[in-house]
Design a protein around this motif. Structure first.
Motif, mmCIF file in Angstrom:
data_model
loop_
_atom_site.group_PDB
_atom_site.id
_atom_site.type_symbol
_atom_site.label_atom_id
_atom_site.label_comp_id
_atom_site.label_asym_id
_atom_site.label_seq_id
_atom_site.Cartn_x
_atom_site.Cartn_y
_atom_site.Cartn_z
ATOM 1 N N ILE A 1 16.509 7.113 14.451
ATOM 2 C CA ILE A 1 16.738 5.673 14.358
ATOM 3 C C ILE A 1 16.902 5.104 15.758
ATOM 4 C CG2 ILE A 1 18.299 3.873 13.517
ATOM 5 C CD1 ILE A 1 19.018 5.657 11.197
ATOM 6 N N THR A 2 16.098 4.116 16.088
ATOM 7 C CA THR A 2 16.233 3.444 17.375
ATOM 8 C C THR A 2 17.320 2.377 17.323
ATOM 9 O OG1 THR A 2 13.907 3.816 17.946
ATOM 10 C CG2 THR A 2 15.046 2.040 19.103
ATOM 11 N N SER A 3 17.303 1.563 16.259
ATOM 12 C CA SER A 3 18.238 0.444 16.155
ATOM 13 C C SER A 3 18.794 0.356 14.745
ATOM 14 C CB SER A 3 17.530 -0.867 16.530
ATOM 15 O OG SER A 3 18.381 -1.977 16.345
ATOM 16 N N PHE A 4 20.120 0.207 14.650
ATOM 17 C CA PHE A 4 20.781 0.035 13.359
ATOM 18 C C PHE A 4 21.657 -1.212 13.442
ATOM 19 C CE2 PHE A 4 24.210 0.587 10.306
ATOM 20 C CZ PHE A 4 23.538 1.000 9.171
ATOM 21 N N LYS A 5 21.289 -2.240 12.648
ATOM 22 C CA LYS A 5 22.045 -3.493 12.618
ATOM 23 C C LYS A 5 22.608 -3.709 11.226
ATOM 24 C CE LYS A 5 18.976 -5.765 15.981
ATOM 25 N NZ LYS A 5 18.119 -6.961 16.220
ATOM 26 N N LEU A 6 23.884 -4.076 11.179
ATOM 27 C CA LEU A 6 24.541 -4.373 9.915
ATOM 28 C C LEU A 6 25.364 -5.637 10.091
ATOM 29 C CD1 LEU A 6 25.220 -3.469 6.994
ATOM 30 C CD2 LEU A 6 27.180 -2.246 7.956
ATOM 31 N N SER B 1 0.837 -1.191 0.000
ATOM 32 C CA SER B 1 0.000 0.000 0.000
ATOM 33 C C SER B 1 0.875 1.246 0.000
ATOM 34 C CB SER B 1 -0.919 0.017 1.241
ATOM 35 O OG SER B 1 -0.145 0.213 2.408
ATOM 36 N N ARG B 2 0.267 2.379 -0.344
ATOM 37 C CA ARG B 2 1.001 3.636 -0.337
ATOM 38 C C ARG B 2 1.454 3.997 1.064
ATOM 39 N NH1 ARG B 2 -2.560 7.571 -4.359
ATOM 40 N NH2 ARG B 2 -2.192 6.383 -6.283
ATOM 41 N N ARG B 3 0.650 3.648 2.024
ATOM 42 C CA ARG B 3 1.013 3.970 3.406
ATOM 43 C C ARG B 3 2.296 3.239 3.811
ATOM 44 N NH1 ARG B 3 -1.792 2.004 8.968
ATOM 45 N NH2 ARG B 3 -0.651 3.379 10.372
ATOM 46 N N TRP B 4 2.435 1.992 3.442
ATOM 47 C CA TRP B 4 3.632 1.219 3.784
ATOM 48 C C TRP B 4 4.840 1.745 3.029
ATOM 49 C CZ3 TRP B 4 3.624 -4.267 5.832
ATOM 50 C CH2 TRP B 4 2.545 -4.456 6.688
ATOM 51 N N ARG B 5 4.605 2.258 1.811
ATOM 52 C CA ARG B 5 5.706 2.847 1.053
ATOM 53 C C ARG B 5 6.280 4.040 1.804
ATOM 54 N NH1 ARG B 5 3.077 3.623 -4.562
ATOM 55 N NH2 ARG B 5 1.698 1.942 -3.858
ATOM 56 N N ARG B 6 5.421 4.800 2.453
ATOM 57 C CA ARG B 6 5.861 5.933 3.237
ATOM 58 C C ARG B 6 6.552 5.497 4.522
ATOM 59 N NH1 ARG B 6 3.575 7.927 7.639
ATOM 60 N NH2 ARG B 6 1.634 6.784 7.296
ATOM 61 N N MET B 7 6.044 4.411 5.101
ATOM 62 C CA MET B 7 6.513 4.029 6.432
ATOM 63 C C MET B 7 7.885 3.364 6.429
ATOM 64 S SD MET B 7 3.152 2.714 8.489
ATOM 65 C CE MET B 7 4.155 2.596 9.977
ATOM 66 N N TRP B 8 8.234 2.599 5.403
ATOM 67 C CA TRP B 8 9.488 1.866 5.474
ATOM 68 C C TRP B 8 10.690 2.799 5.461
ATOM 69 C CZ3 TRP B 8 13.978 1.368 2.843
ATOM 70 C CH2 TRP B 8 14.042 1.849 1.533
ATOM 71 N N VAL B 9 10.554 3.980 4.839
ATOM 72 C CA VAL B 9 11.682 4.917 4.814
ATOM 73 C C VAL B 9 11.785 5.718 6.101
ATOM 74 C CG1 VAL B 9 11.736 5.117 2.313
ATOM 75 C CG2 VAL B 9 10.283 6.658 3.632
ATOM 76 N N SER B 10 10.822 5.549 6.985
ATOM 77 C CA SER B 10 10.876 6.268 8.255
ATOM 78 C C SER B 10 10.881 5.332 9.463
ATOM 79 C CB SER B 10 9.696 7.242 8.363
ATOM 80 O OG SER B 10 8.460 6.543 8.295
ATOM 81 N N THR B 11 10.979 4.008 9.203
ATOM 82 C CA THR B 11 11.002 3.085 10.330
ATOM 83 C C THR B 11 12.218 3.348 11.211
ATOM 84 O OG1 THR B 11 11.168 0.754 10.975
ATOM 85 C CG2 THR B 11 12.179 1.377 8.894
ATOM 86 N N PRO B 12 12.067 3.314 12.526
ATOM 87 C CA PRO B 12 13.214 3.537 13.416
ATOM 88 C C PRO B 12 14.088 2.301 13.575
ATOM 89 C CG PRO B 12 11.203 3.270 14.701
ATOM 90 C CD PRO B 12 10.785 3.266 13.261
ATOM 91 N N PHE B 13 13.729 1.207 12.909
ATOM 92 C CA PHE B 13 14.488 -0.037 13.031
ATOM 93 C C PHE B 13 15.057 -0.427 11.665
ATOM 94 C CE2 PHE B 13 11.026 -0.075 16.112
ATOM 95 C CZ PHE B 13 11.726 -0.221 17.300
ATOM 96 N N LEU B 14 16.371 -0.391 11.532
ATOM 97 C CA LEU B 14 17.039 -0.765 10.284
ATOM 98 C C LEU B 14 17.903 -1.989 10.543
ATOM 99 C CD1 LEU B 14 18.100 2.736 8.921
ATOM 100 C CD2 LEU B 14 16.222 1.292 8.127
ATOM 101 N N TYR B 15 17.641 -3.046 9.798
ATOM 102 C CA TYR B 15 18.337 -4.322 10.006
ATOM 103 C C TYR B 15 18.771 -4.854 8.644
ATOM 104 C CZ TYR B 15 18.946 -9.261 11.327
ATOM 105 O OH TYR B 15 19.447 -10.532 11.515
#
Length: 303
Positions: A109-114, A54-68
């Motif tokens: 960003i709350t969590s950044f995992k690489l 959905s368009r809403r999810w398209r907006r949300m993934w670029v602003s999620t505070p959790f990047l893994y």
């Protein structure tokens, strides 16, 4: 994801009430905070795929505070000509560029995992430096890095937003690190005994330390003693290693040195092999942490 049947009439002869399937996306109806919580359990590659829902999810993934970001594309099929490592690094770079372009000004960003096991070249290491710097500029709280032969830049340890650090088999630019007062949890895996660093973190509450196979002499023993002494404010610690000999200091050193962890209350030790020197190991751990209240060795409660 639930579905419901609807009926349609195309206005053509012989076609009446043809059933169709319409997706009812219940997840997208959840509050942002709940969706972000779900995101926190998923590698970012899945969030990018889910953005098509959905368009809403398209907006949300670029602003999620959790990047893994995890290099294991287990469910992705590559051709033989594709370099998986290059593909992974390119994917991470593209994701972060999208985030910079479309995220809201107050996004953090709350969590950044690489996680990648591949060895990095000079250019790739500089890219990782930039990604970590971006995470810190976004006020990251939890930083989790597992990168082949990567050296942690000094600016990580002066970040005043960090509360948790998790490093696996990484190098350090300098031997002595003074961290910010916000750090409360530290996890170091595959820490080599012959290159032990000095870490000062005044409010560090909990540490998980995994030591590699040692077989060290008195010099490395003093390095480990100095390292633990810098963590004197700890209240809880998990310590894992291969053999008892990797952590038991000789008696003459114990007789001439102060206990390194005087404030530790809870200690859990794990060894690769079943320990044979139970009483000696117990005596050593109690010497290290004279105020310990609970003590476990390989899951067995001894205090």
């Amino acid at each position: 994801m639930a579905t419901k049947r609807v009926k349609r009439n195309c206005g053509e002869k012989g076609v009446q009430n043809e059933p169709d399937i319409m997706a009812e996306d219940r997840i997208s109806q959840l509050p942002d905070s709940v969706i972000y919580y779900i995101f926190s359990f998923l590698p970012t590659i899945h969030l990018v795929r889910m953005s098509r829902v959905s368009r809403r999810w398209r907006r949300m993934w670029v602003s999620t505070p959790f990047l893994y970001f995890d290099c294991h594309f287990d469910d992705v099929t590559f051709t033989e000509k594709v370099n998986r490592s290059s593909m992974f690094l390119k994917f991470v770079g593209n994701c972060l560029r999208c985030r910079k372009l479309y995220m809201q000004p107050d996004t953090f960003i709350t969590s950044f995992k690489l996680h990648t096991y591949d060895k990095l070249g000079h250019h790739a290491a500089q890219e990782v430096d930039n990604w970590v710097r971006f995470a810190i500029q976004s006020r990251v709280k939890e930083l989790d890095l597992q990168v082949g032969e990567y050296c942690i830049p000094q600016f990580v340890f002066t970040a005043n937003s960090l509360t948790q650090l998790r490093f696996h088999a990484l190098g350090f630019e300098v031997a002595s690190l003074s961290t910010s007062s916000s750090l409360t949890q530290l996890k170091l895996r595959a820490l080599k005994l012959e290159s032990i660093i000095s870490i000062e973190a005044p409010n560090l509450f909990q540490a998980n330390l995994s030591l590699t196979d040692g077989g060290y002499g008195s010099a490395s023993c003093f390095d480990l003693l100095h390292f633990l002494a810098k963590l004197h404010g700890l209240k809880k610690m998990k310590l894992s290693t291969f053999w008892e000999e990797d952590i038991i200091f000789p008696e003459d050193i114990r007789n001439t040195s102060s206990p390194p962890l005087p404030n530790l209350k809870h200690l859990e030790a794990s060894l690769y092999d079943e320990h044979k020197k139970n009483s000696e190991l117990l005596d050593f751990l109690v010497w290290c942490a004279p105020s310990v209240e609970t003590l476990k060795i390989n899951g067995k409660i001894l205090l």
